[in-house]
Design a protein around this motif. Structure first.
Motif, mmCIF file in Angstrom:
data_model
loop_
_atom_site.group_PDB
_atom_site.id
_atom_site.type_symbol
_atom_site.label_atom_id
_atom_site.label_comp_id
_atom_site.label_asym_id
_atom_site.label_seq_id
_atom_site.Cartn_x
_atom_site.Cartn_y
_atom_site.Cartn_z
ATOM 1 N N TRP A 59 0.765 -1.096 -0.225
ATOM 2 C CA TRP A 59 0.225 0.116 -0.119
ATOM 3 C C TRP A 59 1.358 1.199 0.398
ATOM 4 O O TRP A 59 0.054 2.432 0.186
ATOM 5 N N HIS A 62 -0.132 3.554 -2.681
ATOM 6 C CA HIS A 62 -1.225 3.913 -2.647
ATOM 7 C C HIS A 62 -1.647 5.078 -1.470
ATOM 8 O O HIS A 62 -1.676 6.751 -1.870
ATOM 9 N N PHE A 63 -0.934 5.118 -0.075
ATOM 10 C CA PHE A 63 -0.505 5.842 0.725
ATOM 11 C C PHE A 63 0.300 7.605 0.190
ATOM 12 O O PHE A 63 -0.246 7.987 0.620
ATOM 13 N N ALA A 64 1.626 6.971 -0.767
ATOM 14 C CA ALA A 64 2.225 8.470 -1.122
ATOM 15 C C ALA A 64 1.034 9.564 -1.377
ATOM 16 O O ALA A 64 0.762 10.211 -1.881
ATOM 17 N N GLU A 65 0.437 8.279 -2.893
ATOM 18 C CA GLU A 65 -0.596 8.893 -3.235
ATOM 19 C C GLU A 65 -1.108 9.919 -2.922
ATOM 20 O O GLU A 65 -1.619 11.168 -3.188
ATOM 21 N N ARG A 66 -1.825 9.454 -1.954
ATOM 22 C CA ARG A 66 -3.207 10.270 -1.058
ATOM 23 C C ARG A 66 -2.395 11.441 0.054
ATOM 24 O O ARG A 66 -3.173 12.198 -0.411
ATOM 25 N N PHE A 67 -1.408 10.612 0.260
ATOM 26 C CA PHE A 67 -0.792 11.726 1.275
ATOM 27 C C PHE A 67 0.512 12.322 1.043
ATOM 28 O O PHE A 67 0.935 13.501 1.910
ATOM 29 N N GLY A 68 0.805 12.503 0.080
ATOM 30 C CA GLY A 68 1.955 12.381 -0.594
ATOM 31 C C GLY A 68 3.661 12.270 0.138
ATOM 32 O O GLY A 68 2.964 11.366 0.905
ATOM 33 N N HIS A 69 4.882 12.690 -0.394
ATOM 34 C CA HIS A 69 5.842 11.940 0.279
ATOM 35 C C HIS A 69 6.587 12.910 1.502
ATOM 36 O O HIS A 69 5.733 13.797 1.332
ATOM 37 N N PRO A 70 6.812 12.084 1.989
ATOM 38 C CA PRO A 70 7.206 12.988 3.131
ATOM 39 C C PRO A 70 8.858 14.002 2.381
ATOM 40 O O PRO A 70 9.040 13.295 1.427
#
Length: 82
Positions: A59, A62-70
């Motif tokens: 995931w 998908h997580f990076a797509e939704r919340f962005g990259h740190p």
């Protein structure tokens, strides 16, 4: 349950770090060491870490797509403080 004893030698710097971490969580060094070793030997801990790795692999995109990259961490070369 019978208890077994483990004796471990560490250098002074390692001991100081362990002592600081123990104090930070309100434990003495022996209690902290017991807790760390018990956690390391726990199957539950390893299952949790494996599940986290699996989640990240499945995931992560998908997580990076939704919340962005740190933001990348800023690392200073060893021995050089900003």
């Amino acid at each position: 349950m019978a208890k077994k004893q483990i004796n471990v030698r560490v250098d002074e710097d390692e001991y100081a770090t362990i002592e600081e971490r123990a104090q930070a969580v309100g434990m003495d060094v022996a209690e902290y060491a017991r807790t760390v070793l018990a956690d390391e030997g726990s199957d539950l801990r390893h299952r949790f870490l494996n599940a986290g790795a699996h989640f990240a692999e499945e995931w992560g995109d998908h997580f990076a797509e939704r919340f962005g990259h740190p933001a990348p961490a800023k690392h200073e070369p060893h021995g050089h403080a900003a």
